[in-house]
Design a protein around this motif. Structure first.
Motif, mmCIF file in Angstrom:
data_model
loop_
_atom_site.group_PDB
_atom_site.id
_atom_site.type_symbol
_atom_site.label_atom_id
_atom_site.label_comp_id
_atom_site.label_asym_id
_atom_site.label_seq_id
_atom_site.Cartn_x
_atom_site.Cartn_y
_atom_site.Cartn_z
ATOM 1 N N GLN A 82 23.225 1.951 -14.825
ATOM 2 C CA GLN A 82 22.367 3.858 -14.989
ATOM 3 C C GLN A 82 21.540 3.449 -13.497
ATOM 4 O O GLN A 82 20.543 3.567 -13.046
ATOM 5 N N VAL A 83 22.434 4.582 -12.676
ATOM 6 C CA VAL A 83 22.555 4.491 -11.163
ATOM 7 C C VAL A 83 21.608 5.824 -10.293
ATOM 8 O O VAL A 83 21.872 7.104 -11.575
ATOM 9 N N ASN A 84 21.067 6.182 -9.274
ATOM 10 C CA ASN A 84 20.233 7.664 -9.452
ATOM 11 C C ASN A 84 20.631 8.195 -7.697
ATOM 12 O O ASN A 84 22.596 6.911 -7.976
ATOM 13 N N LYS A 85 20.615 9.524 -7.587
ATOM 14 C CA LYS A 85 22.146 10.095 -7.048
ATOM 15 C C LYS A 85 22.275 8.976 -5.137
ATOM 16 O O LYS A 85 23.331 9.371 -5.039
ATOM 17 N N SER A 86 21.058 8.927 -4.640
ATOM 18 C CA SER A 86 21.774 8.452 -3.738
ATOM 19 C C SER A 86 22.346 7.167 -3.317
ATOM 20 O O SER A 86 23.234 6.739 -2.699
#
Length: 444
Positions: A226-230
């Motif tokens: 689960q990754v962040n937007k950047s």
């Protein structure tokens, strides 16, 4: 007294009748209660039996689904392993395949094998068991290896497209451009640069949110990326969008150049045919540059080696361009769904996807690592011949009878090759004198 006696008798009879009615009512009520209880027990039994049947059907469907998933995943993993191993062994065994482009192909095959070993196997264990079995630290290792080797595979396809561009569009400058030093530099960049978007941000915790890291600490049997937007924008750009745009641009220029060369070749053939017809109409042979002197016989027309050579070279380059186009199309078809899902779920906070969708986009992307050897074997004649010889030698190693037959065939081929080499030497000894005579006649 008589009146009272009769009245008393009537009352007694009425009481006896009422008691009989009451008894009959009680009997009917008890029978109804028994019937109701029996019907309830039968309904409960039927419900239990229906529930058991539904449970068995669900279990059967689950087992069948697991068997299908295991079969598909095993097939993709085995194809990726043995197909890419066949590419590496074939290039090592056959000197004809040891060209600069195929060094990229061998490196790509190695990357695809590592995708199968370190990415597909762990993903298959999660899909079949329903949970992560290897702990918190190995979850980061798996995610890093998955991103790393998948990016390496995609960057190899980008390098192959650039190599083919220079080989077809600038063939004269190609040996000066694609030197061994530049080949080593490109391979080094391809293998080292993906670490910037895989190991470093994942082990540093930059790829996700603090809430997800805390969730993973509380539930170590869950391992999801689960990754962040950047991180989603940077990693997808490095791994897919930038290499994909470069590949599309390179293949478009290759197609334009191949089409231009084909039109030029067609025009040269038409011009040669018109010139030959014009010379024939005027009574002059098409292959002569000067009129023969008296007493000399008309020499044979010179063979048109350069047009034939250019035509065969053009066919080879078009086949290479077609193979590159098929590889690029397969690459886009396999990886585009994954990276679209990857960006959409990372940028859209309310967008959710089911487990089936996640598994499908992952394994469709993995399938690209198993697809490249099949493309080479089917669309490239040299690789197809090398694959066949390699498989025949592997089969002969496990079959003594076939080994004896192959040994006899090699002896016959050796005899034929010796005879053909003798003929070739004789022709080469005769050819210089013929060329000298032709040169002298031209000078005269």
């Amino acid at each position: 007294m008589e009146y009272n006696y009769n009245t008393t008798g009537v009352m007694i009879m009425m009481m006896m009748q009422n008691s009989e009615d009451l008894n009959s009512t009680n009997d009917s009520l008890s029978s109804n209660m028994i019937n109701y209880v029996e019907s309830d027990s039968e309904n409960d039994t039927r419900k239990i039996e229906n529930l058991k049947t539904e449970t068995e059907e669900i279990e059967l469907e689950y087992v069948l689904l697991q068997v299908v998933k295991a079969s598909v995943m095993s097939f993709i993993i085995l194809c990726a392993l043995f197909g890419n191993l066949l590419v590496i062994v074939s290039v090592m065994r056959h000197r004809k395949l040891r060209v600069i482009t195929n060094y990229f192909v061998v490196s790509l095959a190695l990357a695809d094998m590592l995708v199968a070993i370190f990415a597909m196997t762990f993903n298959a264990s999660v899909e079949l068991s329903g949970k992560w079995l290897f702990g918190y630290f190995m979850c980061d290792v798996w995610n890093s290896l998955d991103v790393f080797f998948s990016t390496v595979s995609i960057l190899h396809l980008c390098c192959i497209s650039v190599d083919r561009y220079y080989a077809i569009v600038q063939p004269l400058d190609y040996p000066l451009i694609m030197t061994n030093l530049r080949l080593g530099t490109m391979l080094s960049v391809v293998w080292c640069s993906p670490a910037v978007v895989s190991f470093v941000p994942i082990f540093a915790g930059w790829y996700t949110t603090p809430e997800h890291l805390q969730y993973r600490m509380n539930y170590p049997d869950v391992c999801g990326l689960q990754v962040n937007k950047s991180y989603a924008i940077v990693s997808s750009s490095v791994s897919f969008w930038v290499p994909g745009i470069i590949m599309i641009a390179m293949y478009y220029k290759i197609y334009q150049e191949a089409d231009r060369q084909e039109r030029m070749l067609y025009r040269s053939k038409v011009a040669a045919a018109l010139l030959n017809k014009h010379l024939q109409i005027n009574g002059i042979s098409a292959g002569l540059t000067s009129l023969p002197s008296v007493g000399q016989s008309s020499p044979e027309p010179a063979p048109e080696d350069p047009p034939i050579a250019s035509s065969s070279k053009m066919k080879r380059e078009r086949k290479a361009a077609r193979t590159l186009g098929i590889i690029m199309s397969a690459f886009l078809a396999c990886w585009l769904p994954f990276f679209l899902w990857y960006l959409i779920t990372a940028l859209c906070d309310t967008c959710q996807s089911g487990n089936i969708v996640v598994a499908a986009v992952f394994w469709v992307g993995y399938f690209n690592s198993a697809l490249n050897p099949l493309i080479y074997a089917y669309f490239n004649r040299e690789f197809r011949a090398a694959f066949r010889k390699t498989l025949e030698s592997c089969c002969a190693a496990f079959s003594p009878v076939k080994l004896d037959i192959g040994h006899r065939n090699r002896k016959q081929d050796l005899v034929h090759s010796n005879a053909s080499s003798e003929l070739h030497v004789n022709n080469q000894l005769q050819r210089p004198s013929e060329l000298t005579n032709v040169h002298i006649e031209a000078c005269i």
